[in-house]
Design a protein around this motif. Structure first.
Motif, mmCIF file in Angstrom:
data_model
loop_
_atom_site.group_PDB
_atom_site.id
_atom_site.type_symbol
_atom_site.label_atom_id
_atom_site.label_comp_id
_atom_site.label_asym_id
_atom_site.label_seq_id
_atom_site.Cartn_x
_atom_site.Cartn_y
_atom_site.Cartn_z
ATOM 1 N N LYS A 259 0.825 -1.206 0.000
ATOM 2 C CA LYS A 259 0.000 0.000 0.000
ATOM 3 C C LYS A 259 0.865 1.266 0.000
ATOM 4 O O LYS A 259 0.579 2.232 -0.717
ATOM 5 C CB LYS A 259 -0.919 0.001 1.229
ATOM 6 C CG LYS A 259 -1.852 1.206 1.283
ATOM 7 C CD LYS A 259 -2.752 1.149 2.505
ATOM 8 C CE LYS A 259 -3.657 2.385 2.559
ATOM 9 N NZ LYS A 259 -4.509 2.400 3.776
ATOM 10 N N CYS A 260 1.927 1.240 0.802
ATOM 11 C CA CYS A 260 2.816 2.396 0.900
ATOM 12 C C CYS A 260 3.457 2.716 -0.452
ATOM 13 O O CYS A 260 3.451 3.869 -0.894
ATOM 14 C CB CYS A 260 3.895 2.124 1.951
ATOM 15 S SG CYS A 260 5.150 3.401 2.058
ATOM 16 N N LEU A 261 3.995 1.699 -1.116
ATOM 17 C CA LEU A 261 4.657 1.923 -2.396
ATOM 18 C C LEU A 261 3.648 2.317 -3.477
ATOM 19 O O LEU A 261 3.943 3.165 -4.325
ATOM 20 C CB LEU A 261 5.437 0.686 -2.822
ATOM 21 C CG LEU A 261 6.608 0.279 -1.910
ATOM 22 C CD1 LEU A 261 7.454 -0.799 -2.569
ATOM 23 C CD2 LEU A 261 7.476 1.472 -1.551
ATOM 24 N N PRO B 219 3.330 6.108 -16.959
ATOM 25 C CA PRO B 219 3.387 5.883 -15.511
ATOM 26 C C PRO B 219 2.242 5.037 -14.967
ATOM 27 O O PRO B 219 2.448 4.240 -14.047
ATOM 28 C CB PRO B 219 3.375 7.299 -14.923
ATOM 29 C CG PRO B 219 2.809 8.157 -15.997
ATOM 30 C CD PRO B 219 3.223 7.532 -17.292
ATOM 31 N N ARG B 220 1.055 5.190 -15.543
ATOM 32 C CA ARG B 220 -0.099 4.434 -15.030
ATOM 33 C C ARG B 220 0.089 2.939 -15.255
ATOM 34 O O ARG B 220 -0.116 2.127 -14.358
ATOM 35 C CB ARG B 220 -1.394 4.910 -15.694
ATOM 36 C CG ARG B 220 -2.660 4.256 -15.118
ATOM 37 C CD ARG B 220 -3.906 4.774 -15.814
ATOM 38 N NE ARG B 220 -3.921 4.401 -17.222
ATOM 39 C CZ ARG B 220 -4.322 3.201 -17.674
ATOM 40 N NH1 ARG B 220 -4.716 2.269 -16.830
ATOM 41 N NH2 ARG B 220 -4.323 2.961 -18.962
ATOM 42 N N ILE B 221 0.467 2.561 -16.482
ATOM 43 C CA ILE B 221 0.656 1.147 -16.807
ATOM 44 C C ILE B 221 1.844 0.574 -16.046
ATOM 45 O O ILE B 221 1.786 -0.549 -15.513
ATOM 46 C CB ILE B 221 0.855 0.962 -18.327
ATOM 47 C CG1 ILE B 221 -0.457 1.298 -19.063
ATOM 48 C CG2 ILE B 221 1.304 -0.448 -18.665
ATOM 49 C CD1 ILE B 221 -0.334 1.321 -20.569
ATOM 50 N N LEU B 222 2.928 1.341 -15.974
ATOM 51 C CA LEU B 222 4.121 0.881 -15.258
ATOM 52 C C LEU B 222 3.824 0.666 -13.777
ATOM 53 O O LEU B 222 4.268 -0.317 -13.187
ATOM 54 C CB LEU B 222 5.264 1.883 -15.429
ATOM 55 C CG LEU B 222 5.930 1.885 -16.810
ATOM 56 C CD1 LEU B 222 6.774 3.140 -16.995
ATOM 57 C CD2 LEU B 222 6.790 0.641 -16.992
ATOM 58 N N ARG B 223 3.079 1.590 -13.193
ATOM 59 C CA ARG B 223 2.712 1.431 -11.779
ATOM 60 C C ARG B 223 1.862 0.183 -11.581
ATOM 61 O O ARG B 223 2.094 -0.613 -10.657
ATOM 62 C CB ARG B 223 1.945 2.659 -11.271
ATOM 63 C CG ARG B 223 1.472 2.504 -9.808
ATOM 64 C CD ARG B 223 0.707 3.723 -9.326
ATOM 65 N NE ARG B 223 -0.559 3.900 -10.003
ATOM 66 C CZ ARG B 223 -1.689 3.254 -9.673
ATOM 67 N NH1 ARG B 223 -1.706 2.361 -8.711
ATOM 68 N NH2 ARG B 223 -2.811 3.483 -10.340
ATOM 69 N N TYR B 224 0.863 0.000 -12.447
ATOM 70 C CA TYR B 224 -0.026 -1.165 -12.329
ATOM 71 C C TYR B 224 0.773 -2.468 -12.447
ATOM 72 O O TYR B 224 0.609 -3.388 -11.635
ATOM 73 C CB TYR B 224 -1.096 -1.110 -13.420
ATOM 74 C CG TYR B 224 -1.981 -2.333 -13.443
ATOM 75 C CD1 TYR B 224 -3.042 -2.465 -12.556
ATOM 76 C CD2 TYR B 224 -1.740 -3.376 -14.345
ATOM 77 C CE1 TYR B 224 -3.846 -3.602 -12.561
ATOM 78 C CE2 TYR B 224 -2.533 -4.510 -14.357
ATOM 79 C CZ TYR B 224 -3.586 -4.619 -13.464
ATOM 80 O OH TYR B 224 -4.372 -5.753 -13.472
ATOM 81 N N ASN B 225 1.644 -2.548 -13.443
ATOM 82 C CA ASN B 225 2.432 -3.769 -13.650
ATOM 83 C C ASN B 225 3.393 -4.019 -12.494
ATOM 84 O O ASN B 225 3.570 -5.157 -12.043
ATOM 85 C CB ASN B 225 3.221 -3.677 -14.964
ATOM 86 C CG ASN B 225 2.324 -3.778 -16.182
ATOM 87 O OD1 ASN B 225 1.199 -4.260 -16.097
ATOM 88 N ND2 ASN B 225 2.807 -3.309 -17.318
ATOM 89 N N TYR B 226 4.009 -2.948 -12.016
ATOM 90 C CA TYR B 226 4.961 -3.101 -10.914
ATOM 91 C C TYR B 226 4.259 -3.589 -9.647
ATOM 92 O O TYR B 226 4.723 -4.525 -8.985
ATOM 93 C CB TYR B 226 5.667 -1.773 -10.636
ATOM 94 C CG TYR B 226 6.516 -1.819 -9.392
ATOM 95 C CD1 TYR B 226 7.741 -2.487 -9.379
ATOM 96 C CD2 TYR B 226 6.089 -1.210 -8.208
ATOM 97 C CE1 TYR B 226 8.518 -2.549 -8.225
ATOM 98 C CE2 TYR B 226 6.862 -1.263 -7.057
ATOM 99 C CZ TYR B 226 8.067 -1.939 -7.070
ATOM 100 O OH TYR B 226 8.821 -2.003 -5.930
ATOM 101 N N ILE B 227 3.147 -2.954 -9.300
ATOM 102 C CA ILE B 227 2.436 -3.334 -8.079
ATOM 103 C C ILE B 227 1.905 -4.768 -8.182
ATOM 104 O O ILE B 227 1.920 -5.513 -7.201
ATOM 105 C CB ILE B 227 1.288 -2.340 -7.773
ATOM 106 C CG1 ILE B 227 1.882 -0.978 -7.364
ATOM 107 C CG2 ILE B 227 0.391 -2.869 -6.664
ATOM 108 C CD1 ILE B 227 2.754 -0.994 -6.122
#
Length: 204
Positions: free
Chosen positions: A89-91, A180-188
């Motif tokens: 959640k924090c990241l 950034p949106r796709i990268l964040r989703y994939n990373y999380i």
């Protein structure tokens, strides 16, 4: 206004503007004159408060960057129950903030560590200390998670903390130029899969 308060307010304004310019342009590409131009201050005013450009930047680390990293990545996980859900959640919250920041140039500590590597050991040490504080907090949280039955016993907390920090710095760099949106989703999504390998079976 009290003289001391006025001096502190001036220094803070200088530090905020300095950090913005250093973050956007880099330390070595930003001169004291650039900072003074943005602040509409004289060179004498700068050297009244700070001995040098390096002294100025160290004050920025101590007063702004430490506070920013602590508030974003350390305080939200301190003393919490389930470390795995808290870390995720924090990241995710931090990445969402970056995703919505039009002036995002990456993770500030990582950017400056890369720039100062091999060029200024004094400043590099200050920056590494920030990462060390984050690392110690992650390790402490994971160790507590083992004791409390959230994390399986054989997890190497030090290795996990190193992986979490390095992967976060990597995705922050990619988000600057990528989607950034796709990268964040994939990373999380991948981070969640990784953290799930640490869950105690009874809690899974």
């Amino acid at each position: 206004m009290d003289k001391n308060l006025k001096r502190m307010a001036t220094m803070h304004r200088m530090q905020v503007t300095g950090l913005e310019l250093f973050y956007e342009q880099g330390y070595y590409n930003t001169s004291v004159d650039d900072i003074l131009k943005s602040l509409e201050l004289s060179k004498g005013a700068f050297y009244y408060h700070f001995q040098s450009k390096e002294d100025f930047f160290i004050s920025i680390i101590q007063n702004l960057i430490v506070q920013k990293v602590y508030g974003t990545l350390i305080e939200p996980i301190e003393g919490k129950e389930n470390p795995l859900t808290v870390i995720e959640k924090c990241l995710d919250n931090s990445l969402q903030t970056a995703e919505n920041n039009e002036m995002d140039y990456g993770f500030v500590v990582h950017n400056f560590l890369t720039e100062f590597n091999g060029r200024n050991e004094t400043i590099s040490r200050y920056l590494r200390d920030i990462l060390k504080i984050w690392e110690v907090n992650l390790i402490t949280l994971l160790q507590k998670g083992k004791t409390d039955g959230y994390v399986i016993r054989h997890v190497n907390s030090e290795a996990a903390a190193s992986f979490i920090i390095s992967s976060y710095m990597g995705i922050r760099t990619l988000m600057v130029e990528g989607n950034p949106r796709i990268l964040r989703y994939n990373y999380i999504s991948q981070l969640r899969s990784y953290l799930n390998t640490m869950v105690q079976r009874e809690l899974a």
